[in-house]
Design a protein around this motif. Structure first.
Motif, mmCIF file in Angstrom:
data_model
loop_
_atom_site.group_PDB
_atom_site.id
_atom_site.type_symbol
_atom_site.label_atom_id
_atom_site.label_comp_id
_atom_site.label_asym_id
_atom_site.label_seq_id
_atom_site.Cartn_x
_atom_site.Cartn_y
_atom_site.Cartn_z
ATOM 1 N N GLU A 196 18.560 12.371 46.982
ATOM 2 C CA GLU A 196 18.105 13.284 48.027
ATOM 3 C C GLU A 196 16.588 13.418 48.035
ATOM 4 O O GLU A 196 15.958 13.447 49.097
ATOM 5 N N LYS A 212 28.888 7.687 57.037
ATOM 6 C CA LYS A 212 27.653 8.368 57.442
ATOM 7 C C LYS A 212 26.481 7.469 57.084
ATOM 8 O O LYS A 212 26.415 6.922 55.988
ATOM 9 N N VAL A 219 21.262 13.003 57.800
ATOM 10 C CA VAL A 219 22.569 12.969 57.147
ATOM 11 C C VAL A 219 22.918 14.306 56.520
ATOM 12 O O VAL A 219 24.038 14.798 56.646
ATOM 13 N N LYS A 220 21.954 14.943 55.867
ATOM 14 C CA LYS A 220 22.295 16.172 55.128
ATOM 15 C C LYS A 220 22.064 17.440 55.940
ATOM 16 O O LYS A 220 22.649 18.481 55.648
ATOM 17 N N LYS A 223 22.145 21.218 54.630
ATOM 18 C CA LYS A 223 22.916 21.251 53.396
ATOM 19 C C LYS A 223 22.285 20.346 52.348
ATOM 20 O O LYS A 223 21.350 19.595 52.625
ATOM 21 N N LEU A 225 22.642 17.035 49.861
ATOM 22 C CA LEU A 225 23.357 15.760 49.956
ATOM 23 C C LEU A 225 24.676 15.845 49.195
ATOM 24 O O LEU A 225 25.695 15.295 49.636
ATOM 25 N N LYS A 227 26.623 18.432 48.794
ATOM 26 C CA LYS A 227 27.625 19.163 49.580
ATOM 27 C C LYS A 227 28.164 18.302 50.718
ATOM 28 O O LYS A 227 29.374 18.284 50.975
ATOM 29 N N VAL A 228 27.278 17.576 51.391
ATOM 30 C CA VAL A 228 27.718 16.683 52.476
ATOM 31 C C VAL A 228 28.654 15.619 51.934
ATOM 32 O O VAL A 228 29.708 15.348 52.513
ATOM 33 N N GLU A 231 32.092 17.089 51.080
ATOM 34 C CA GLU A 231 32.834 17.403 52.298
ATOM 35 C C GLU A 231 33.439 16.137 52.914
ATOM 36 O O GLU A 231 34.577 16.135 53.392
ATOM 37 N N LEU A 232 32.669 15.050 52.893
ATOM 38 C CA LEU A 232 33.160 13.788 53.461
ATOM 39 C C LEU A 232 34.249 13.161 52.599
ATOM 40 O O LEU A 232 35.058 12.365 53.084
#
Length: 234
Positions: A196, A212, A219-220, A223, A225, A227-228, A231-232
């Protein structure tokens, strides 16, 4: 600099890579992240010409890794996640062997090996056999060998694993210096906070598909990176 276009790689009926497409520009640090088994190492080995792939194309500086592999590899360096070195060789002999393959002249290799060995605190260890080294020291030898010929494109699979905190800091600084010179760095990592802070762009892979890709900011969003990514992965 790196163009990945509709790349598919199969192992039997399973697609390890499924229609993967994105580009890595000159002068940027690009992170490739995903869980274990997502396809990261498979794509990296396809980019550097170790693995063949079933469909699509990979271009390095406009040249096909399939059709012109030697020309592509001349400008690349690759550091795997588990450095497999010639363990009965002295570290300095291994590094010089790699420099010989890339036809690095004596002045350039001497300057670069000295600089890198000092940076990684390996100067006093270069005359020792590689088999006597810890994993972290072997990783440092692999990095010195990869960087000594001044590659235009640096490909790394989990490069920070096994490195001590100082070596990680110095490696990040060197990566920033390389991209300021217009060189390209593409690497996979599980250390998301490093990615990040360090990278210009990122791609997230899940079950062989890119879910992504874009600038780190895009992308983030607001949030982290991490957490993203989590989630994905749900």
């Amino acid at each position: 600099m790196i163009e990945i276009s509709h790349v598919t790689k199969k192992y039997g009926n399973k697609k390890a890579l499924d229609d993967v497409s994105f580009e890595v520009e000159s002068g940027e640090i690009f992170a490739f992240i995903g869980h274990n088994g997502a396809g990261k190492t498979t794509l990296i080995k396809s980019i550097v010409g170790i693995h063949d792939f079933d469909e699509g194309e990979i271009l390095i500086d406009g040249k096909s890794i399939k059709k012109e592999p030697v020309e592509c590899k001349k400008i690349m360096a690759y550091v795997p996640d588990n450095p497999e070195l010639y363990e009965n060789m002295k570290a300095v002999d291994f590094i010089n062997f790699i420099c010989d393959m890339y036809e690095v002249n004596a002045m350039t290799r001497e300057k670069n090996i000295k600089k890198l060995a000092e940076m990684f605190e390996m100067t006093e260890s270069l005359n020792n056999e590689i088999k006597s080294f810890s994993h972290g020291m072997k990783q440092k030898v692999a990095l010195i060998a990869a960087l000594a010929h001044e590659p235009k494109v640096l490909i790394m699979d989990e490069p920070f694993v096994g490195l001590d905190p100082k070596a990680i800091f110095d490696m990040k600084e060197l990566m920033r210096e390389m991209v300021r010179e217009g060189r390209t760095i593409f690497f996979s990592t599980h250390i998301l906070d490093v990615a990040e802070k360090l990278c210009d762009r990122v791609a997230i892979v899940k079950k062989g598909k890119i879910v992504k890709v874009g600038s780190m900011k895009a992308v983030k969003g607001d949030k982290s990176l991490e957490k993203v990514f989590l989630e994905l992965e749900k």
